[in-house]
Design an enzyme around this catalytic site. Structure first.
Site: not given
Length: 515
Positions: A24, A51, A125-126, A265, A271, A375, A462
């Site tokens: 998001c 989003g 967001n998450g 991340c 991407y 990607d 991650c």
């Protein structure tokens, strides 16, 4: 039924084919004397790629909060009338892709909740991994009857956070937040506000990006740096993992609620993020070009032309062409004006090869040995259709190159991949995947090559979707899932009226009955 928007995503060559969906986008502004709702609108416009299901803005004039939100893209939700009604000097904005809870109006953000001293509006967001535990905590603290957003049918982890921020008369919202934030597990970038103060918080791992910017007369917090650029804010720094920032008339103050355990991340670089974003000091565009160069080193091939799958494959394709010496070209043209479509093609139309976004440039492709750079591969259906399309257009050879390693594991931190059973790389070797796609060859970048391109230490990224190594502990499978909070057996009883009266104003008297 609320249909997903395809927005700016490129994985919709096939009807109903869904690639990795973004998290998001969040935006927060504290700027007395500015038109904060319009600044939030433009900021959300810059974050639309994160989003495309719903969008919303909340504002405060120091006395009351107003929220306006709806299903759709930012440009579909807001007009001049709506933005002019959102008066004040603080704003929180959100553009959503659903990762916990379905895509419904009730789940659109910002959420609204009561606190001991006023009201809170919050954007997230998450994705939290301990939502089931938080349901128990809400019931323990405030009773089992659903209140506020939960009473109105909100089934998101964001509604749980909002409920926990209710606090008590002996604690300010800031003090309550500092007690609640350490209890949240998973990925979260939060931007929230009460009548007087803007807050921003980021999980201890810093899984998703969150940045701080400076206006001449205020401050901005946003998911990505282009949102700062579009509103004329200068980049100051990232919100640190485990940090809570508060901004009010007394200025900016920072409090650490957890130790940093950085695990950003890696897929943001591949991407999710815009190419003009900078994350942890690294240009995303430069990282993607470097991934393309590394791909050319790891998987060379004799070919005539390198073409990208627009748009996310373009920087890596540029890097591949530069490193290999093979000519770069545009072999696929994209319809830039396709956003959400509510018209689903019939089987007859599908058989005619309806393509909403991508079409081959036959004169460019005919007779050429192609390197096609994308990607990622999720199910493989999109790439399979792409190979077939390029061969029909006259390509002599089609070699697929992917700027991320094979995606083998689901993400629980804010990306909605297919299930593990649907991930093509989970059950097939690379050569078998290439044969399944109909490609002459297939090459993925190595995990080491991808990490090197980000210029981040491997220990601070991650890579769970590639490696299966999750940096944040996961609960049992029966306490995870996108629709966890829609299960009737969870210990939240019948709803109370909650905050119903607070919403009348921005959305009108029928806001709570909105479809």
């Amino acid at each position: 039924m609320a249909l997903r928007g395809d927005g700016l995503l490129n994985h919709d060559l096939l009807p109903h084919e869904k690639g990795p969906q973004d998290a998001c986008g969040v935006m927060g502004i504290w700027a007395p004397g500015e038109e904060v709702a319009k600044l939030a609108y433009f900021g959300l416009y810059a974050l639309q790629h994160r989003g495309q299901e719903s969008a919303g803005i909340a504002t405060s004039n120091g006395e009351q909060l107003l929220v306006y939100k709806d299903m759709g893209l930012v440009s579909q939700v807001f007009d001049e009338t709506a933005l002019n009604a959102l008066q004040g000097h603080i704003a929180v904005g959100h553009t959503r892709y659903s990762t916990t809870g379905g895509s419904t109006w009730e789940n659109a953000q910002p959420t609204l909740g009561a606190t001991a001293g006023g009201t809170v509006a919050l954007g997230h967001n998450g994705n939290l991994t301990n939502s089931a535990e938080l349901v128990d905590l809400v019931a323990e603290r405030y009773g089992s009857q659903r209140r506020g957003e939960l009473a109105r049918g909100n089934t998101t982890d964001t509604a749980l956070i909002t409920a926990l921020l209710a606090g008590d008369p002996d604690h300010t919202l800031e003090a309550t937040a500092l007690e609640v934030l350490p209890r949240l597990k998973g990925a979260f970038c939060l931007v929230f506000m009460d009548e007087h103060t803007l807050y921003a918080a980021r999980d201890p791992q810093g899984v998703r990006p969150l940045v701080l910017g400076r206006l001449e007369r205020g401050w901005v917090v946003a998911s990505e740096t282009p949102a700062l650029d579009i509103v004329g804010a200068s980049f100051v720094r990232e919100i640190e993992p485990g940090e809570l920032v508060a901004i009010d008339a007394d200025g900016l103050r920072s409090t650490r609620f957890a130790e940093i355990k950085r695990a950003g991340c890696a897929f943001e670089y591949v991407y999710l993020a815009r190419p003009d974003t900078s994350i942890a000091g690294r240009s995303v565009h430069a990282a993607r070009v470097a991934m393309g160069r590394r791909l050319a080193q790891e998987h060379p091939v004799e070919a005539d032309l390198v073409i990208p799958v627009p748009e996310s494959g373009t920087p890596a394709a540029v890097g591949y062409a530069a490193e290999s010496g093979i000519r770069f070209g545009q072999g696929l043209t994209k319809n830039a004006y396709v956003g959400r479509t509510f018209i689903q093609p019939s089987q007859t139309l599908r058989q005619l090869g309806i393509r909403l976004k991508l079409n081959p440039l036959k004169d460019v492709i005919r007779g050429q040995r192609l390197v096609v750079v994308d990607d990622s591969i999720v199910r493989g259906n999109t790439q399979r259709a792409l190979v077939r399309m390029l061969r029909e257009a006259g390509a002599a050879e089609v070699h697929i190159r992917i700027s991320s390693p094979p995606v083998k594991w689901p993400c629980f931190y804010g990306i909605d991949f297919a299930s593990r059973a649907e991930l093509i790389a989970n059950g097939l070797a690379v050569e078998e995947i290439g044969a399944s796609l109909g490609a002459d060859s297939l090459g993925y970048i190595s995990p080491e090559g991808m990490i090197a391109a980000t210029e981040q230490p491997a220990t601070q990224l991650c890579t769970a979707c590639f490696s299966g190594k999750y940096p944040i502990e996961l609960p049992p499978a029966d306490r995870l899932g996108k629709h966890l909070l829609e299960q009737n057996e969870l210990p939240l009883g019948a709803p109370e009226d909650g905050l119903a009266t607070l919403l009348h104003g921005a959305g009108g008297a029928t806001a709570l009955d909105h479809p």
